[in-house]
Design a protein around this motif. Structure first.
Motif, mmCIF file in Angstrom:
data_model
loop_
_atom_site.group_PDB
_atom_site.id
_atom_site.type_symbol
_atom_site.label_atom_id
_atom_site.label_comp_id
_atom_site.label_asym_id
_atom_site.label_seq_id
_atom_site.Cartn_x
_atom_site.Cartn_y
_atom_site.Cartn_z
ATOM 1 N N GLU A 170 29.106 18.767 -28.201
ATOM 2 C CA GLU A 170 29.571 17.712 -27.303
ATOM 3 C C GLU A 170 29.485 18.152 -25.856
ATOM 4 O OE1 GLU A 170 32.843 15.117 -29.761
ATOM 5 O OE2 GLU A 170 33.406 17.169 -29.208
ATOM 6 N N ARG A 171 29.786 19.416 -25.579
ATOM 7 C CA ARG A 171 29.676 19.900 -24.196
ATOM 8 C C ARG A 171 28.220 19.914 -23.736
ATOM 9 N NH1 ARG A 171 34.344 23.187 -25.721
ATOM 10 N NH2 ARG A 171 36.043 22.686 -24.262
ATOM 11 N N VAL A 172 27.298 20.267 -24.630
ATOM 12 C CA VAL A 172 25.872 20.201 -24.282
ATOM 13 C C VAL A 172 25.468 18.764 -23.984
ATOM 14 C CG1 VAL A 172 23.541 20.562 -25.172
ATOM 15 C CG2 VAL A 172 25.296 22.292 -25.566
ATOM 16 N N SER A 173 25.953 17.818 -24.783
ATOM 17 C CA SER A 173 25.642 16.401 -24.537
ATOM 18 C C SER A 173 26.211 15.938 -23.203
ATOM 19 C CB SER A 173 26.210 15.541 -25.675
ATOM 20 O OG SER A 173 25.591 15.866 -26.906
ATOM 21 N N ILE A 174 27.418 16.385 -22.868
ATOM 22 C CA ILE A 174 28.002 16.016 -21.573
ATOM 23 C C ILE A 174 27.119 16.518 -20.433
ATOM 24 C CG2 ILE A 174 29.954 16.437 -20.028
ATOM 25 C CD1 ILE A 174 31.752 16.478 -22.497
ATOM 26 N N ALA A 175 26.672 17.780 -20.523
ATOM 27 C CA ALA A 175 25.822 18.325 -19.460
ATOM 28 C C ALA A 175 24.504 17.563 -19.372
ATOM 29 C CB ALA A 175 25.571 19.806 -19.736
ATOM 30 N N ASP A 176 23.898 17.231 -20.514
ATOM 31 C CA ASP A 176 22.617 16.508 -20.501
ATOM 32 C C ASP A 176 22.779 15.108 -19.933
ATOM 33 O OD1 ASP A 176 21.420 18.698 -21.629
ATOM 34 O OD2 ASP A 176 21.483 17.918 -23.684
ATOM 35 N N ARG A 177 23.824 14.404 -20.341
ATOM 36 C CA ARG A 177 24.019 13.031 -19.863
ATOM 37 C C ARG A 177 24.393 13.016 -18.384
ATOM 38 N NH1 ARG A 177 21.565 12.324 -23.167
ATOM 39 N NH2 ARG A 177 20.784 10.425 -22.315
ATOM 40 N N CYS A 186 24.269 9.584 -16.183
ATOM 41 C CA CYS A 186 25.160 8.676 -16.914
ATOM 42 C C CYS A 186 26.580 8.745 -16.341
ATOM 43 C CB CYS A 186 25.176 9.026 -18.400
ATOM 44 S SG CYS A 186 23.610 8.715 -19.242
ATOM 45 N N SER A 187 27.306 7.663 -16.473
ATOM 46 C CA SER A 187 28.689 7.626 -16.012
ATOM 47 C C SER A 187 29.608 8.272 -17.043
ATOM 48 C CB SER A 187 29.117 6.176 -15.776
ATOM 49 O OG SER A 187 29.146 5.473 -17.015
ATOM 50 N N ILE A 188 30.830 8.550 -16.594
ATOM 51 C CA ILE A 188 31.805 9.164 -17.499
ATOM 52 C C ILE A 188 32.122 8.225 -18.652
ATOM 53 C CG2 ILE A 188 34.208 9.894 -17.659
ATOM 54 C CD1 ILE A 188 33.939 11.166 -14.942
ATOM 55 N N ILE A 216 29.253 8.296 -21.141
ATOM 56 C CA ILE A 216 29.265 9.511 -21.960
ATOM 57 C C ILE A 216 30.367 9.425 -23.002
ATOM 58 C CG2 ILE A 216 29.602 12.008 -21.904
ATOM 59 C CD1 ILE A 216 28.528 11.975 -19.030
ATOM 60 N N ALA A 217 31.542 8.922 -22.591
ATOM 61 C CA ALA A 217 32.669 8.821 -23.519
ATOM 62 C C ALA A 217 32.344 7.871 -24.663
ATOM 63 C CB ALA A 217 33.919 8.361 -22.775
ATOM 64 N N ALA A 218 31.694 6.733 -24.358
ATOM 65 C CA ALA A 218 31.343 5.783 -25.412
ATOM 66 C C ALA A 218 30.327 6.374 -26.373
ATOM 67 C CB ALA A 218 30.799 4.493 -24.779
ATOM 68 N N GLU A 219 29.388 7.132 -25.853
ATOM 69 C CA GLU A 219 28.360 7.737 -26.711
ATOM 70 C C GLU A 219 28.955 8.790 -27.636
ATOM 71 O OE1 GLU A 219 24.221 10.305 -26.148
ATOM 72 O OE2 GLU A 219 24.954 9.004 -24.531
ATOM 73 N N LEU A 220 29.948 9.567 -27.147
ATOM 74 C CA LEU A 220 30.546 10.626 -27.948
ATOM 75 C C LEU A 220 31.739 10.152 -28.764
ATOM 76 C CD1 LEU A 220 30.476 13.629 -25.415
ATOM 77 C CD2 LEU A 220 28.857 13.103 -27.245
ATOM 78 N N SER A 224 37.677 9.493 -25.394
ATOM 79 C CA SER A 224 38.316 8.747 -24.312
ATOM 80 C C SER A 224 37.687 9.150 -22.977
ATOM 81 C CB SER A 224 39.817 9.043 -24.292
ATOM 82 O OG SER A 224 40.421 8.538 -23.113
ATOM 83 N N PRO A 225 37.496 8.210 -22.043
ATOM 84 C CA PRO A 225 36.953 8.583 -20.727
ATOM 85 C C PRO A 225 37.794 9.646 -20.022
ATOM 86 C CG PRO A 225 36.880 6.206 -21.011
ATOM 87 C CD PRO A 225 37.661 6.753 -22.174
ATOM 88 N N SER A 226 39.128 9.600 -20.218
ATOM 89 C CA SER A 226 39.969 10.608 -19.568
ATOM 90 C C SER A 226 39.678 12.003 -20.135
ATOM 91 C CB SER A 226 41.449 10.257 -19.758
ATOM 92 O OG SER A 226 41.785 10.198 -21.146
ATOM 93 N N THR A 227 39.328 12.104 -21.424
ATOM 94 C CA THR A 227 38.982 13.401 -22.012
ATOM 95 C C THR A 227 37.752 13.982 -21.338
ATOM 96 O OG1 THR A 227 39.923 12.768 -24.152
ATOM 97 C CG2 THR A 227 38.345 14.589 -24.143
#
Length: 376
Positions: free
Chosen positions: A54-61, A66-68, A71-75, A78-81
């Protein structure tokens, strides 16, 4: 697998593999230094925490713009997470988000729920320190705790807990412990290879012990031998030891000029050439380098050599027992080059004339005479 093999498969140098496994220290131009921690295996403690993927996906997105919330919807988070993850674990100097460094920062902040037993219990810690001053080993200390505190089940630690405390440079146990509390004098744990990491260095790979004929295991047919070396002072001299599995008959090899692969090969060829054909079927040895020319021995005698698994000397237990018996004649630290072939023959004759319980109280020589009436 070992470091060299792992680096070859991944495609990096051995030095890079070592740095990845154990970390490194880099000197900056201003004289300061920066510590790079070793790469740790990713362990998913709970689904509540972000995983490495998930952290790799966050860095790639993030790199893709991509917006927060996207990224939250794809993973499925929660957006706050996602927002807290980026704020807490981004690089403080550059503000960039690196997934593996972010995971390391998250692990560093995750403290243990409580202090270790030796650090939290002063009475227990004082008792262990006193025993260390008395030169007790951690195992002896652990075994003595039930007698010292019979009605206090909480006053128990295993010896591994004491070892870990002694190997931690800032542990409270070391404040009143001797400077070098262990008998070995070590201040850090010695790295050891597992049995499956040990490899042979033979030019010609040998046959595994698992490929031996079934008749070898049940000792029903004579002619199957086990061999090894008994080493002398500073490992500079040696005696070759051979024992037949069915009769427990002993042969000792005289190695006056050394015990390298060529010298052991020649001594084995001479010994097996004097045996009757039916009494020379196979030879089982350990992974020692003295058998590096085993293929030449097999070519000269037609006797195949089988090798134990690395770190498993018990697979040739008869020979290990023989080597223990020989220490009565050749104590450890003895210069074995002072003994001639006649003396070794006398020792072997005495062992072959000794009754053995596994042979029904008969001797190896008597057992051999029943199988081969006229041995050479």
């Amino acid at each position: 697998m070992n470091n060299t093999e792992a680096c070859r498969i991944v495609g990096v140098g051995r030095g890079t593999g070592i740095r990845w496994r154990y970390g490194r220290t880099v000197k900056n131009p201003d004289g300061s230094s920066r510590q790079y921690a070793p790469i740790m295996a990713s362990v998913q403690i709970s689904e509540r925490f972000l995983s490495e993927d998930e952290r790799v996906s966050i860095a790639d997105r993030r790199a893709a713009g991509c917006s927060i919330r996207g990224i939250a919807a794809e993973l499925g988070r929660s957006p706050s997470t996602i927002s807290r993850e980026i704020q807490r674990n981004s690089d403080p100097a550059t503000g960039k988000y690196h997934p593996f460094r972010a995971g390391q920062r998250a692990r560093d902040r995750r403290a243990r729920p409580k202090a270790g037993k030796l650090a939290a219990d002063e009475v227990l810690r004082t008792f262990v320190q006193h025993c260390l001053h008395e030169r007790w080993s951690p195992e002896q200390i652990s075994n003595a705790l039930p007698s010292a505190f019979p009605d206090q089940p909480a006053m128990r630690v295993c010896h591994e807990t004491i070892y870990q405390a002694l190997y931690s440079p800032h542990h409270l146990l070391l404040r009143a412990a001797p400077t070098r509390p262990l008998r070995s004098g070590r201040i850090r744990r010695k790295r050891r290879r597992r049995g499956d990491q040990r490899t042979t260095h033979f030019i010609q790979p040998g046959h595994s012990i698992s490929r031996r004929p079934a008749e070898v295991a049940d000792r029903s047919v004579p002619g199957h031998w086990e061999g090894d070396l008994v080493l002398g002072r500073f490992n500079k001299s040696a005696i070759g030891t051979l024992i037949e599995r069915a009769t427990r008959y002993v042969l000792l090899l005289h190695l006056p000029d050394g015990h390298n692969a060529a010298q052991v090969r020649d001594a084995l060829i001479t010994a097996f050439a004097a045996l009757p054909g039916d009494f020379a079927r196979t030879l089982t040895w350990d992974q020692g380098g003295e058998m590096g020319r085993h293929h030449e021995f097999t070519a000269a005698t037609a006797v195949p050599v089988y090798f134990c698994q690395p770190g498993s000397p018990w697979q040739r237990g008869s020979n290990e027992n023989l080597n223990g018996l020989l220490r009565q004649y050749f104590p450890k630290g003895t210069d074995l080059s002072t003994y001639n072939a006649e003396h070794l023959a006398q020792v072997a004759k005495q062992l072959n004339s000794r009754p053995r319980r596994c042979l029904g109280s008969s001797t190896p020589a008597q057992h051999l005479a029943k199988l081969i009436p006229t041995p050479r």
